[in-house]
Design a protein around this motif. Structure first.
Motif, short mmCIF file in Angstrom:
data_model
loop_
_atom_site.label_atom_id
_atom_site.label_comp_id
_atom_site.label_asym_id
_atom_site.label_seq_id
_atom_site.Cartn_x
_atom_site.Cartn_y
_atom_site.Cartn_z
N GLU A 122 0.83 -1.21 0.00
CA GLU A 122 0.00 0.00 0.00
C GLU A 122 0.87 1.26 0.00
N PRO A 312 -4.58 -3.63 4.49
CA PRO A 312 -4.41 -3.68 3.03
C PRO A 312 -5.76 -3.77 2.31
N HIS A 313 -5.80 -3.33 1.07
CA HIS A 313 -7.03 -3.43 0.28
C HIS A 313 -7.35 -4.88 -0.04
#
Ligand code: KG4
Ligand code: ZN
Length: 358
Positions: A122, A312-313
């Motif tokens: 990220e 995190p995505h």
């Protein structure tokens, strides 16, 4: 570029990392959840076969996405442990064959170590030291990350992984795999019923986890409270229509009680770990970390205790090839001779064997 391959569980995922620009330039993932849904959990033989059939197509898609080809690769990295043995074997065999054919080095990486570094994919990664909580279908570990290759295992599950406990309780309620997100959906509804689950390992020293007792508690609650036991597994939406109003209320109460107990437990562990290590930076990863109820409770506590949270995505929080390629790039930068030229996958940091403290 380094090619990262991940196939330790039920996600087949590949990614390309550019060592020069320090960027992931392409990634492709196939999630097998649909194939395992009706079984209420992962069937290892199906997982292996799906990895085998999906990998070549994903690699072709990776070249199409990035505009590059095999000749642009400097090295290959593959998850070599821990995981489902059949699933790991598919990724490792594929990587070894590629390494042999292209005559480029190959590195086997530790899956847990790769998860820790998903936080670095990220924009604003944490600065060392930070706490890393990994909560997935196969693992529940809490690390203090003091630097690259400097990890202290503070606690781990003594029995089931948290995601596994979610999946098993969801299955008992009649929900299909992956049960975690389905159970979360059910728990969002209001109910006038309450089902209070115990919190595991109360009064015990240390920072380990345990979830198997909660499965037994859920089993007993379902037998005592539900009018009708589930006949087949289905999604939350489909199950909803099949339940009587009374059973709907009890299903919500059990789902809410389970979630509250496990997340109270996790937050208590994080608070303890933060106090002992004097560290207020917390990174979360693994499929269960997608749970929004958990994320909002964590944010509330973080505000109170002035913690920094790193989440995190979607594409990096669960299993993915990007974290494998990124971790390999750290080893590549440190010492290229760590990548064996014998076309053999070997792991150089068996995190799962670290001693447990606390
Ligand atoms: O990290 P992951 O994709 O794969 C591995 O197990 O390595 O994690 C999958 C796990 C499953 O047990 C799934 O039920 C759980 O993550 N999960 C969730 C949620 N989304 C996925 N558990 C609770 N709440 C969710 N929203
Ligand atoms: Zn994982």
């Amino acid at each position: 570029m380094i090619l990262g391959i991940e196939s330790s569980c039920d996600d087949t995922s590949v990614a390309l990392y550019n060592v020069g620009t320090k960027k992931i330039i392409a990634s492709q993932t196939y999630n097998q959840a649909k194939s395992h849904a009706k079984f209420g959990g992962i069937v290892p033989e199906i997982a292996s076969r799906e990895h085998l059939s999906q990998l070549p197509g994903l690699i072709s898609a990776l070249w199409a996405e990035s505009g590059s080809s095999f000749s642009d690769l400097k090295a290959i990295a593959v998850t070599s442990q821990p995981g489902l043995i059949g699933s790991l074997l598919i990724g490792v065999s594929y990587a070894r064959a590629l390494s042999y054919a292209l005559k480029i080095p190959l590195l086997g990486v530790d899956h847990l170590e790769a998860h820790i570094f998903s936080a670095f994919l990220e924009q604003n990664p944490p600065v060392y030291p930070f706490l890393s909580l990994l909560i997935s279908g196969g693992h529940t570990h809490l690390f203090l990350v003091e630097g690259f290759q400097k990890y202290v295992l503070l606690g781990r599950t003594l029995d089931d992984a948290l995601g596994e406990a979610f999946d098993k309780v969801a299955k008992m309620l009649g929900l299909s795999y992956p049960g975690g997100p389905e159970l979360e959906k059910i728990a969002k509804f209001p109910t006038d019923q309450e089902c209070k689950f115990p919190i595991p390992l109360q009064g015990k020293p240390g920072m380990n986890f345990s979830f198997s007792g909660l499965k037994t508690f859920a089993r007993n609650a379902i037998l005592a409270r539900m009018q009708k036991q589930p006949q087949a597994l289905m999604t939350a939406e489909d199950l909803w229509d099949k339940l009587s109003t009374k059973d709907q209320k009890q299903t919500i109460a059990i789902a809410q009680g389970f979630q509250k107990s496990v997340f109270d437990f996790l937050l208590d562990r994080l608070e303890k770990a933060s106090k002992i290590t004097k560290c207020g930076k917390i990174s979360i990863c693994g499929g269960v970390a997608q749970n929004l109820f958990f994320q909002s409770r964590l944010q509330n506590l973080a505000q109170k205790l002035a913690w920094e949270i790193y989440t995190p995505h979607r594409q990096y929080i669960a299993d993915n090839g990007s974290m494998v390629a990124f971790l390999a790039s750290l080893y590549w930068e440190k010492d290229q001779s760590l990548f064996p030229n014998l076309f053999q996958a070997r792991s150089i940091s068996p995190l799962s064997l670290n001693a447990c403290v606390g």
